[in-house]
Design a protein around this motif. Structure first.
Motif, PDB file in Angstrom:
ATOM      1  N   ARG A 116       0.606  -1.455  -0.003  1.00  0.00           N
ATOM      2  CA  ARG A 116      -0.086  -0.195   0.347  1.00  0.00           C
ATOM      3  C   ARG A 116       1.308   1.470  -0.066  1.00  0.00           C
ATOM      4  O   ARG A 116       2.162   1.207   0.633  1.00  0.00           O
ATOM      5  CB  ARG A 116      -0.734   0.340   1.188  1.00  0.00           C
ATOM      6  CG  ARG A 116      -1.674  -1.342   1.090  1.00  0.00           C
ATOM      7  CD  ARG A 116      -2.965  -1.004   2.515  1.00  0.00           C
ATOM      8  NE  ARG A 116      -2.119  -1.573   3.490  1.00  0.00           N
ATOM      9  CZ  ARG A 116      -1.404  -2.441   4.112  1.00  0.00           C
ATOM     10  NH1 ARG A 116      -1.943  -3.662   3.755  1.00  0.00           N
ATOM     11  NH2 ARG A 116      -0.951  -2.758   5.040  1.00  0.00           N
ATOM     12  N   PRO A 117       0.539   2.335  -1.017  1.00  0.00           N
ATOM     13  CA  PRO A 117       1.548   3.438  -0.299  1.00  0.00           C
ATOM     14  C   PRO A 117       1.920   4.097   0.629  1.00  0.00           C
ATOM     15  O   PRO A 117       2.708   4.393   0.874  1.00  0.00           O
ATOM     16  CB  PRO A 117       0.625   4.811  -1.540  1.00  0.00           C
ATOM     17  CG  PRO A 117      -1.047   3.610  -2.116  1.00  0.00           C
ATOM     18  CD  PRO A 117      -1.162   2.283  -1.201  1.00  0.00           C
ATOM     19  N   ASP A 118       0.326   4.001   1.924  1.00  0.00           N
ATOM     20  CA  ASP A 118       1.003   4.095   3.051  1.00  0.00           C
ATOM     21  C   ASP A 118       1.489   3.476   3.846  1.00  0.00           C
ATOM     22  O   ASP A 118       1.871   4.195   5.008  1.00  0.00           O
ATOM     23  CB  ASP A 118      -0.396   5.279   3.192  1.00  0.00           C
ATOM     24  CG  ASP A 118      -1.452   3.924   3.375  1.00  0.00           C
ATOM     25  OD1 ASP A 118      -1.533   2.649   2.659  1.00  0.00           O
ATOM     26  OD2 ASP A 118      -2.536   4.034   4.258  1.00  0.00           O
ATOM     27  N   ASP A 119       1.931   2.890   3.729  1.00  0.00           N
ATOM     28  CA  ASP A 119       2.912   1.736   4.246  1.00  0.00           C
ATOM     29  C   ASP A 119       4.280   2.268   4.789  1.00  0.00           C
ATOM     30  O   ASP A 119       4.965   2.872   4.048  1.00  0.00           O
ATOM     31  CB  ASP A 119       3.455   0.562   3.644  1.00  0.00           C
ATOM     32  CG  ASP A 119       2.218  -0.849   3.533  1.00  0.00           C
ATOM     33  OD1 ASP A 119       1.274  -0.277   3.952  1.00  0.00           O
ATOM     34  OD2 ASP A 119       2.262  -1.480   2.726  1.00  0.00           O
ATOM     35  N   PRO A 120       4.743   2.164   6.269  1.00  0.00           N
ATOM     36  CA  PRO A 120       6.051   1.782   6.022  1.00  0.00           C
ATOM     37  C   PRO A 120       7.216   1.673   5.197  1.00  0.00           C
ATOM     38  O   PRO A 120       6.585   0.760   4.904  1.00  0.00           O
ATOM     39  CB  PRO A 120       6.049   1.788   7.848  1.00  0.00           C
ATOM     40  CG  PRO A 120       5.193   1.030   8.034  1.00  0.00           C
ATOM     41  CD  PRO A 120       4.423   1.513   6.741  1.00  0.00           C
ATOM     42  N   THR A 164       8.716  -0.922  -5.373  1.00  0.00           N
ATOM     43  CA  THR A 164       7.948  -0.329  -4.346  1.00  0.00           C
ATOM     44  C   THR A 164       8.363   1.329  -4.058  1.00  0.00           C
ATOM     45  O   THR A 164       9.546   1.263  -4.508  1.00  0.00           O
ATOM     46  CB  THR A 164       8.282  -1.431  -3.689  1.00  0.00           C
ATOM     47  OG1 THR A 164      10.076  -1.732  -3.231  1.00  0.00           O
ATOM     48  CG2 THR A 164       7.353  -2.344  -4.312  1.00  0.00           C
ATOM     49  N   PRO A 165       7.957   1.469  -2.951  1.00  0.00           N
ATOM     50  CA  PRO A 165       8.620   3.022  -2.324  1.00  0.00           C
ATOM     51  C   PRO A 165      10.327   2.230  -2.037  1.00  0.00           C
ATOM     52  O   PRO A 165      11.262   3.033  -2.187  1.00  0.00           O
ATOM     53  CB  PRO A 165       8.029   3.051  -1.176  1.00  0.00           C
ATOM     54  CG  PRO A 165       6.659   2.610  -1.236  1.00  0.00           C
ATOM     55  CD  PRO A 165       5.990   1.416  -2.073  1.00  0.00           C
TER      56      PRO A 165
END
Length: 157
Positions: free
Chosen positions: A94-98, A122-123
């Motif tokens: 998810r985009p808001d995952d740390p 991924t981020p």
């Protein structure tokens, strides 16, 4: 479960042989366990594992020590000083995952790998690339798993 064997097959298909490498693994869940055993079988030189639940890491280490007693094992949050850094957690779906680890510990000589297939970048992979690291996405793990399944079912020559 072919997560570990598929992950290592995906690494090798991309030209990354884990033999002798110092590996850092974020996570100690099901996929991470399979990857830890596959990395040990592939001959990594040492394995460091970090998980938010230390008891899960110790359980994994107890099982690894039975099959690979000579493999140096450590638990640490910092991925610095490792050749291969693997995110085997769900963080990044998810985009808001740390992030699963602090990218400040990454250096340009490291390979940073994911098991997450979507998003492809991924981020963590974006942060690693920004630090000059080579990156390895999650899709090659699935491709490795599919090849192993096809071999098992004798669907490939």
């Amino acid at each position: 479960i072919l997560d570990g064997a598929g992950f290592v097959a995906g690494l090798r298909a991309a030209g990354h042989d884990p033999r002798g490498a110092s590996a850092y693994l974020a996570g100690a869940g099901g996929a991470a366990n399979a990857i830890a055993f596959a990395l040990a079988e592939a001959g990594v030189g040492r394995l460091t594992v970090h998980n938010r639940t230390p008891a899960r890491v110790e359980d994994l280490f107890a099982r690894l020590r039975r099959l690979h007693p000579a493999l140096p094992l450590a638990s640490a949050a910092d991925p610095a000083g490792h050749d291969l850094v693997v995110n085997a957690t769900s963080l990044g779906l998810r985009p808001d995952d740390p992030l699963p680890l602090d990218p400040a510990g990454l250096a340009a000589d490291q390979l940073v790998a994911e098991i997450i297939m979507q998003p492809a970048k991924t981020p963590l992979l974006a942060a690693a690339a920004a630090r000059g690291c080579r990156t390895h996405p999650g899709l090659p793990m699935l491709e490795g798993q599919l090849a192993l399944m096809a071999d098992f079912l004798r669907m490939r020559p």
